[in-house]
Design an enzyme around this catalytic site. Structure first.
Site, PDB file in Angstrom:
ATOM      1  N   GLN A  88      -4.281  -5.179   7.120  1.00 50.68           N
ATOM      2  CA  GLN A  88      -5.268  -6.105   6.545  1.00 50.68           C
ATOM      3  C   GLN A  88      -5.275  -7.453   7.254  1.00 50.68           C
ATOM      4  OE1 GLN A  88      -7.509  -5.131   4.601  1.00 50.68           O
ATOM      5  NE2 GLN A  88      -6.676  -3.250   3.710  1.00 50.68           N
ATOM      6  N   LYS A 119     -10.031  -0.514  10.651  1.00 57.16           N
ATOM      7  CA  LYS A 119     -10.157  -1.754   9.881  1.00 57.16           C
ATOM      8  C   LYS A 119     -10.401  -2.939  10.807  1.00 57.16           C
ATOM      9  CE  LYS A 119      -7.077  -0.374   6.064  1.00 57.16           C
ATOM     10  NZ  LYS A 119      -7.921   0.383   5.166  1.00 57.16           N
ATOM     11  N   ASP A 126       3.357  -4.084   7.956  1.00 56.77           N
ATOM     12  CA  ASP A 126       2.062  -3.421   7.806  1.00 56.77           C
ATOM     13  C   ASP A 126       1.001  -4.505   7.998  1.00 56.77           C
ATOM     14  OD1 ASP A 126      -0.334  -2.419   6.934  1.00 56.77           O
ATOM     15  OD2 ASP A 126       0.397  -1.735   4.977  1.00 56.77           O
ATOM     16  N   CYS A 152      -4.794   2.377  -3.669  1.00 56.80           N
ATOM     17  CA  CYS A 152      -3.570   2.921  -3.062  1.00 56.80           C
ATOM     18  C   CYS A 152      -2.387   1.987  -3.241  1.00 56.80           C
ATOM     19  CB  CYS A 152      -3.754   3.228  -1.581  1.00 56.80           C
ATOM     20  SG  CYS A 152      -5.018   4.422  -1.253  1.00 56.80           S
ATOM     21  N   HIS A 170       0.880  -1.172   0.000  1.00 57.85           N
ATOM     22  CA  HIS A 170       0.000   0.000   0.000  1.00 57.85           C
ATOM     23  C   HIS A 170       0.920   1.226   0.000  1.00 57.85           C
ATOM     24  CE1 HIS A 170      -2.789   2.938   1.790  1.00 57.85           C
ATOM     25  NE2 HIS A 170      -3.782   2.119   1.493  1.00 57.85           N
TER      26      HIS A 170
END
Lengths: 420, 121
Positions: free
Chosen positions: A212, A235, A209, A377, A130
Site C-alpha cells: 500500500q 497496486k 509489506d 483481508c 493483511h
C-alpha cells in the site's frame, strides 16, 4: 501540480462505454468514480500497450534463446529489474526477485527463512496486517514450533511501539509489518521501527509489506534498512500476476532456493546441484514476462508524474475527504484509523450509523461509485476493533475532489434510505 | 433496477416476526462469516404446522428483509412444504435477482429455517 482531469485521459477505462442493461449499471466510462485503488489501481494506456507490444511483437522466452527476439525480450525484462531497483532505492538489481504478487513474495520470504529457524524462536507481526503478511508467518511458526506474537495497536491505530519493544528478545528471528495499513491507512515510521528492532536484536530479519506504499509515496528500502520488502505490480498501475520481493544482498546470498526447475540452475547433473546466484536461483520457471515488462512502464509512468507530487496530491484528497465526511455525517460516522492526515495515506475506512457496509457498497455501486466493503483481508484488525465489516474508500492520482463529493452525496441518500 | 426495491426496504425497516420465542420447539443459528451476518430462528411446530416463527440477529438489508419475508411466508404452513422451499422461491419473495456475492445474504434465512426444522430444540 497536475490535474486529475488530464491524468484521467491516460486511463482507457474512463472512456469505455459498455451497453447498459436493466439489472447492471455501467462498468466504466466518464462517470465512473473509482475509489478502490487499495484493492487494485486502474491501468494507464501506456502499461496496456507495453504488455500488448510484448505479446504481439517479441513474445519469446527470456534468458535462453540466442535469436534476436529472445534477446530483445531478455533485455527488456532485465531492464525492469534495474528500474525497480532504482525506484525503491535498492543497492543493486540483484536484490530484486520477481514473483506473482505481494502474497507470493511474503510466502517466498517465509519459505526462504524457514531453514534458519529453530523451535522456541519467535516471529512477530502486528494486528494491522493483511492476511498475506499474517498467515505465512502463523503457518511457519506452527510448522516449526515457534512462538507467534501479534503486536496490538494503540487507540490511534498505530503499532504499539512500547509493547513491540518489550516483546523483542534474543530469540526474535523475524518481525513482519506493513509500511501502510490497507484498512486504516496508517503510515508506519518504517525506518524508526526497523532501527528500534535492530538495536535490540541486530540479527532479527525485518520484513516489510509495502503493497500500500509503493504507488503513493517515495520509498527507499536502503534507508529503511529492511531485509525483505514485498509489493505487487497491480497496486502500482501494472498488471496483475506480477510482484516483487526485495531482499538485501547480504541476506539473499546466504539463502538456498525453495522452488526448483528451469532457469535457476548451473549444473543440474552434479551430485551437489550448482545453482545460479541470487536473485536468479529464486526464480524457477518462466515468469510473467509481458506483465513484468509492463510493470517497468508503470514505473516510468509514475516517475513522469513524480512520487512527491503523487504523495502531495493524494494527501490533499485525504484531508478533504476526512473533513467532508466529518462535516456531513458528524456523530453518525465512525472513521477508523489515525484520522489525522499527516499519518494517514489515501485510505479511509468507516462505519455509517448501523448500516451494513455491504448495503453501502452495493448502493454506491449502483451509482457507478466503486468502494470496498468487508474485512479487507484483515480479520485480526476487525476483530480487535470489535467490527464485522467496514466500508473503505481509497484514492489514487485519477481521483478528484468531485469524486469525493459525488460519493458523499450518495452516502447521504443511503443514510436516509436505510434509516430505521 | 436497484437491488433495494421498496418491498426490501420496507421489510428491512419494519421487520415482521422479529424476536425470540420462549416456547420454541425448533431453533437454529447460522453465521455468514464473510459478512459477519448472523441469523437465529425460533419456530413452534404443532401437528406438523409452523404455528409461530421469529428471527433475530444482524446483517445487511438483504439478509434481514429475506428473513422477514420468509418467516411471513412459512407461518401457518406445513413443515413438509417449508422444507421443500428452494432458492428460487426466496428470490421470488424478494422480487429481485441477486449477484453471486449477495446470494449468500439472500439465502441465509432459508438455510437457517431448514436447519431449525430438521433439528428439535
Amino acid at each position: 501540480m497536475f490535474s486529475p482531469q488530464t491524468i484521467k485521459k491516460d486511463f482507457p477505462i474512463f472512456t469505455y462505454h459498455p451497453a447498459r442493461n436493466a439489472t447492471h449499471s455501467v462498468a466504466g466510462g466518464p462517470d465512473l468514480v473509482y475509489l478502490d485503488s487499495a484493492a487494485t489501481t486502474l491501468k494507464p494506456r501506456v502499461v496496456i500497450e507495453a504488455e500488448k507490444e510484448y505479446l504481439e511483437h517479441y513474445s519469446a522466452n527470456i534468458a535462453r534463446g540466442l535469436y534476436p527476439l529472445a534477446e530483445k525480450a531478455t533485455e527488456k525484462f532485465e531492464m525492469v529489474r534495474e528500474k525497480v531497483s532504482t525506484f525503491i532505492g535498492a543497492e543493486s538489481a540483484k536484490e530484486i526477485i520477481f514473483t506473482s504478487g505481494t502474497t507470493d513474495s511474503l510466502n517466498l520470504a517465509a519459505r526462504l527463512l524457514a531453514s534458519r529457524l529453530e523451535a522456541g524462536d519467535t516471529i512477530i507481526t502486528t494486528a494491522m496486517e493483511h492476511h498475506s503478511n499474517f498467515l505465512p508467518w502463523k503457518e511457519l511458526a506452527k510448522k516449526n514450533g515457534l512462538h507467534f506474537r501479534v503486536i496490538p495497536l494503540t487507540e490511534k491505530g498505530t503499532i504499539d511501539i512500547e509493547i513491540l519493544k518489550n516483546t523483542i528478545d534474543e530469540r526474535t528471528k523475524i518481525v513482519a509489518f506493513s509500511a501502510v495499513s490497507n484498512v486504516l491507512g496508517t503510515i508506519n515510521p518504517v525506518k524508526e521501527i526497523t532501527t528500534l528492532i535492530k538495536n535490540i536484536n541486530p540479527s532479527t530479519i525485518v520484513v516489510i509489506d509495502a503493497a500500500q506504499a509503493v504507488s503513493h509515496m517515495p520509498i527507499d528500502v536502503s534507508e529503511w534498512n529492511a531485509d525483505f520488502v514485498a509489493f505487487s505490480g497491480h497496486k502500482m498501475f501494472g498488471p496483475t500476476g506480477v510482484g516483487i520481493l526485495y531482499g538485501k544482498s547480504s541476506l539473499l546470498n546466504t539463502l538456498s532456493p525453495v522452488t526448483f526447475g528451469g532457469g535457476m540452475v548451473i549444473d543440474a547433473c552434479a551430485d551437489e546441484t550448482v545453482y545460479k546466484e541470487a536473485p536468479y536461483r529464486f526464480e524457477a520457471g518462466t515468469p510473467n514476462i509481458g506483465g513484468i515488462i509492463a510493470l517497468g512502464t508503470a514505473i516510468d509512468y509514475m516517475k513522469s508524474i513524480g512520487m512527491e507530487n503523487i504523495q502531495k496530491y493524494e494527501h490533499t484528497l485525504t484531508v478533504y475527504a476526512l473533513n467532508r465526511l466529518r462535516e456531513t455525517f458528524g456523530e453518525n460516522i465512525h472513521i477508523i484509523g489515525p484520522t489525522y492526515p499527516e499519518k494517514q495515506s489515501g485510505i479511509i475506512a468507516f462505519t455509517l450509523s448501523t448500516i451494513h457496509p455491504h448495503d453501502i457498497a452495493a448502493t454506491l455501486g449502483e451509482h457507478d461509485i466503486c468502494v470496498r466493503a468487508g474485512e479487507h483481508c484483515a480479520s485480526p484488525l476487525h476483530k480487535s476493533l470489535g467490527l464485522h465489516a467496514t466500508t473503505r474508500i481509497s484514492f489514487s492520482i485519477y481521483n478528484s475532489k468531485k469524486d469525493i463529493d459525488k460519493c458523499i452525496a450518495i452516502l447521504e441518500e443511503i443514510q436516509t434510505m436505510f434509516s430505521k | 433496477m436497484s437491488l433495494y426495491q421498496d418491498l426490501i426496504l420496507d421489510h428491512y425497516r419494519n421487520p415482521r416476526n422479529q424476536g425470540v420465542l420462549k416456547n420454541a420447539t425448533h431453533y437454529a443459528e447460522v453465521s455468514n462469516l464473510s459478512c459477519g451476518d448472523k441469523l437465529c430462528i425460533d419456530i413452534i411446530v404443532k401437528n406438523d404446522i409452523i404455528e409461530d416463527v421469529k428471527f433475530s440477529g444482524s446483517g445487511c438489508a438483504i439478509s434481514q428483509a429475506s428473513a422477514s419475508l420468509l418467516t411471513e411466508h412459512i407461518k401457518n404452513q406445513s413443515v413438509e412444504k417449508a422444507l421443500m422451499l428452494e432458492p428460487k422461491d426466496i428470490l421470488e419473495l424478494l422480487g429481485v435477482t441477486l449477484s453471486p456475492n449477495r446470494l449468500k445474504c439472500g439465502l441465509l434465512s432459508l438455510e437457517t429455517v431448514k436447519k431449525a426444522l430438521t433439528q428439535s430444540k
